[in-house]
Design a protein around this motif. Structure first.
Motif, PDB file in Angstrom:
ATOM      1  N   THR A 292     -25.660 -50.085 -17.302  1.00  0.00           N
ATOM      2  CA  THR A 292     -25.242 -49.777 -18.882  1.00  0.00           C
ATOM      3  C   THR A 292     -27.163 -49.737 -19.449  1.00  0.00           C
ATOM      4  OG1 THR A 292     -23.638 -50.201 -19.637  1.00  0.00           O
ATOM      5  CG2 THR A 292     -24.738 -50.640 -21.078  1.00  0.00           C
ATOM      6  N   PHE A 293     -27.454 -51.138 -18.619  1.00  0.00           N
ATOM      7  CA  PHE A 293     -29.002 -51.513 -19.154  1.00  0.00           C
ATOM      8  C   PHE A 293     -29.844 -49.438 -18.665  1.00  0.00           C
ATOM      9  CE2 PHE A 293     -32.835 -53.422 -18.816  1.00  0.00           C
ATOM     10  CZ  PHE A 293     -33.527 -53.661 -20.293  1.00  0.00           C
ATOM     11  N   ILE A 409     -26.762 -50.385 -27.597  1.00  0.00           N
ATOM     12  CA  ILE A 409     -25.702 -50.218 -26.166  1.00  0.00           C
ATOM     13  C   ILE A 409     -26.925 -50.810 -25.340  1.00  0.00           C
ATOM     14  CG2 ILE A 409     -25.659 -48.188 -24.671  1.00  0.00           C
ATOM     15  CD1 ILE A 409     -25.552 -45.975 -26.902  1.00  0.00           C
ATOM     16  N   ALA A 410     -28.888 -50.854 -24.997  1.00  0.00           N
ATOM     17  CA  ALA A 410     -28.513 -51.152 -24.091  1.00  0.00           C
ATOM     18  C   ALA A 410     -28.116 -52.523 -24.141  1.00  0.00           C
ATOM     19  CB  ALA A 410     -31.012 -50.468 -24.376  1.00  0.00           C
ATOM     20  N   TYR A 411     -28.334 -52.984 -25.261  1.00  0.00           N
ATOM     21  CA  TYR A 411     -28.514 -55.038 -24.960  1.00  0.00           C
ATOM     22  C   TYR A 411     -27.174 -55.723 -24.882  1.00  0.00           C
ATOM     23  CZ  TYR A 411     -32.995 -53.967 -26.780  1.00  0.00           C
ATOM     24  OH  TYR A 411     -34.520 -53.830 -27.012  1.00  0.00           O
ATOM     25  N   SER A 412     -26.247 -54.497 -24.897  1.00  0.00           N
ATOM     26  CA  SER A 412     -25.121 -54.912 -25.323  1.00  0.00           C
ATOM     27  C   SER A 412     -24.289 -55.322 -23.955  1.00  0.00           C
ATOM     28  CB  SER A 412     -23.585 -54.010 -25.079  1.00  0.00           C
ATOM     29  OG  SER A 412     -23.315 -53.013 -23.769  1.00  0.00           O
ATOM     30  N   THR A 413     -25.106 -55.574 -22.720  1.00  0.00           N
ATOM     31  CA  THR A 413     -24.940 -56.153 -21.605  1.00  0.00           C
ATOM     32  C   THR A 413     -25.894 -57.074 -21.403  1.00  0.00           C
ATOM     33  OG1 THR A 413     -26.736 -54.785 -20.608  1.00  0.00           O
ATOM     34  CG2 THR A 413     -24.740 -53.728 -20.400  1.00  0.00           C
ATOM     35  N   ALA A 414     -26.471 -57.908 -22.277  1.00  0.00           N
ATOM     36  CA  ALA A 414     -27.572 -59.149 -22.318  1.00  0.00           C
ATOM     37  C   ALA A 414     -27.082 -60.203 -23.596  1.00  0.00           C
ATOM     38  CB  ALA A 414     -28.511 -58.197 -22.973  1.00  0.00           C
ATOM     39  N   SER A 415     -26.999 -61.547 -22.386  1.00  0.00           N
ATOM     40  CA  SER A 415     -26.798 -62.186 -22.824  1.00  0.00           C
ATOM     41  C   SER A 415     -27.529 -63.327 -24.048  1.00  0.00           C
ATOM     42  CB  SER A 415     -26.407 -63.467 -21.724  1.00  0.00           C
ATOM     43  OG  SER A 415     -27.520 -63.513 -21.574  1.00  0.00           O
ATOM     44  N   ARG A 416     -27.408 -64.021 -24.796  1.00  0.00           N
ATOM     45  CA  ARG A 416     -28.590 -64.537 -25.718  1.00  0.00           C
ATOM     46  C   ARG A 416     -29.714 -65.214 -24.903  1.00  0.00           C
ATOM     47  NH1 ARG A 416     -27.848 -66.135 -30.921  1.00  0.00           N
ATOM     48  NH2 ARG A 416     -25.477 -65.770 -31.300  1.00  0.00           N
TER      49      ARG A 416
END
Length: 549
Positions: A292-293, A409-416
């Motif tokens: 996704t990223f 959309i890109a940041y949706s897979t990133a944790s804090r």
């Protein structure tokens, strides 16, 4: 490994909001800094007796320095804390900007503008997104991210307007110091940095940083210089002490790209060795291995290149065809930027819209394609600034819809924890895309126009010209189009034989229209490809945050 918590404490009432305003101003300032250069390019080139290729290379270098230094910047932030790195970035940005404004040569300008401010811009671009992520949650976080995006768009818009006005009325050197006035204000506003663990003993992977920078830098620099120096056979040579640096008539471009790919290979090998031995590694494979990223990154970077190339080419095309100066040209292109800004603002208002983000991105690209088709039809003899207006507005609406959602959309897979690294990679690579869009599509515009003008003159002369003479004339005209004033261009064409003069205006206008139409068709085709790539983005109604680690 030892850790300590930053001594921040609970912020007083209003401190978070004040810091958020400062973070938005930070992105505005960096985008302003980049947006100035296309508007001041002709006087900048004349001052240094240089050519547009070197200025375009400076823009590419600035962007790739910011992108390549992002992982190292995050390592430094974890080691010393975001507050120190952010304020250090502000100071270095001020120094680089001031030195760029007073640079006596093109080489020093590139060093100050691209290297110093490029390194400084890395934490100034990544940290605002990381802090906003810590300041806000849920709907407030989405609004905050849209406001950061809006700040970047507005900064580029104001930079092009102010830069063109100051360069036309006074001097390009006075355009840069304006942004320095924001630094004390940002320093005052951004006072609250959320408490975080700081790893004092975290090693910094300098070797990996150097290899990633060299790989990205050499490759993109080669791509940006291809139009000027040639993809394989040299149109011109880099000379040192009257001796070409590259023998056998080969262009510098394949050498740069090949060297960049070698550095990339060494970087991959180095990262693998560091990971296997448990040592510091510049980039973690986890984030970059998420489809996704990566898909979002590719789509967003391609879109940045296309839209920025379109805007840059309009700044090149409109002045000679419609006989407008830099400031008037910026006003002509303004409807595109305004439409984009308005759409982003409306997306803040309708943040709870249930349409999936991927659908909004696809809708935006579809609307952009309609706008580009309108612009293709508007590029014709007798065109006016008003005939471009509908196409610019439609394209701006589509771009606003796309821009408002692709980052989410890109940041949706990133944790804090991963958010700073994600923004540190995603946002600078958009700048790289913008720089490549200017360099590649701008070169196509000028090259096609020069070829058509030279061939038109040769046809009117009814003479046979050998290939070397024709290429020499095309190369000279490419540089002249991008650096000469209107008076100098009239003098240049006035030296042509009398038999050509009656048809000259028609030749030039036809060549400019044909070149712009060619670049629009390229952008249109690439936009269709971009739309196809969005089918690989996730189809989610509500984007969920990746579990914190």
């Amino acid at each position: 490994m030892s850790f300590k918590t930053m001594d921040v404490g609970e912020p007083p009432a209003g401190t978070t909001q004040k810091s958020a305003i400062g973070l938005c101003l930070t992105l505005f300032m960096v985008s302003f800094h980049i947006g100035i250069v296309p508007a001041i390019m002709p006087p900048l080139v004349r001052t240094f007796d240089s050519n547009v290729g070197y200025v375009q290379s400076a823009l590419v270098l600035l962007s790739l320095v910011t992108a390549a230094f992002a992982p190292t910047s995050e390592n430094l932030s974890r080691r010393f804390g975001r507050q120190k790195i952010f304020r250090g970035g502000l100071l270095l940005f001020a120094i680089g900007t001031l030195f760029a404004a007073i640079s006596p040569t093109m080489a020093l300008f590139v060093v100050n503008y691209a290297l110093l401010t490029g390194i400084a811009a890395t934490p100034l671009v990544s940290i605002p997104w990381a802090l906003m992520d810590r300041f806000y949650d849920d709907k407030a976080e989405k609004i905050a991210f849209l406001l950061l995006t809006l700040s970047m768009v507005a900064g580029g818009l104001v930079g092009s307007l102010i830069g063109g006005l100051i360069a036309f009325e006074f001097s390009w050197r006075l355009a840069f110091p304006i942004e320095l006035a924001l630094i004390p204000l940002i320093w005052y506003l951004v006072t609250h940095f959320p408490a975080e663990l700081v790893a004092r003993n975290t090693p910094v992977d300098w070797v990996g940083g150097g290899l990633s920078f060299a790989g990205l830098g050499l490759t993109l620099l080669g791509l940006s210089l291809a139009g000027e120096f040639g993809w394989w056979e040299a149109k011109k040579h880099l000379v040192f002490l009257s001796t070409p640096l590259i023998p056998f008539g080969i262009s510098i471009v394949p050498v740069l790209i090949g060297s960049g790919l070698v550095c990339f290979g060494l970087f991959v090998f180095w990262r693998r060795q560091q990971t296997q031995t448990g040592r510091a590694s510049l980039v973690k494979a986890g984030l970059l291995s998420r489809r996704t990223f990566l898909n979002s990154l590719v789509v967003a970077t391609l879109h940045s290149a296309l839209i920025t190339g379109l805007s840059f080419n309009l700044f090149q095309f409109i002045p000679p065809v419609l006989e407008l100066n830099s400031f008037q040209t910026a006003l002509t292109v303004l409807p595109y930027n305004c439409a984009m800004v308005i759409v982003i603002v409306l997306m803040v208002r309708f943040i709870n819209l249930q349409l999936p983000p991927r659908r909004i991105v696809q809708l935006g690209l579809s609307i952009e394609i309609i706008g580009l088709l309108w612009l293709v039809g508007a590029i014709a003899p007798g065109m006016t600034r008003w005939s471009l207006l509908p196409g610019l507005i439609i394209t701006g609406i589509g771009s606003g819809l796309f821009t408002s959602q692709i980052g989410a959309i890109a940041y949706s897979t990133a944790s804090r924890v991963e958010k700073p690294e994600a923004t540190g990679i995603f946002n600078p690579l958009q700048k790289v895309g913008q720089a490549l869009g200017r360099g590649i599509l701008g070169t196509v515009l000028v090259s096609v126009a020069s070829i058509k003008i030279v061939d038109g003159v040769i046809f009117e002369l009814d003479q046979t010209v050998d290939a070397a003479t024709r290429q020499s004339a095309i190369t000279y005209l490419q540089e002249a189009i991008q650096t000469f004033t209107k008076t100098e261009m009239r003098d240049l064409f006035g030296r042509l034989p009398e038999t050509v003069q009656p048809a000259l205006e028609t030749i030039i206008t036809t060549a400019a229209l044909g070149a712009m139409e060619t670049t629009l068709i390229i952008i249109l085709a690439a936009n269709l490809g971009c739309l196809l790539l969005t089918t690989r983005l996730p189809h989610l109604r509500r984007l969920k945050r990746h579990p914190a680690t």
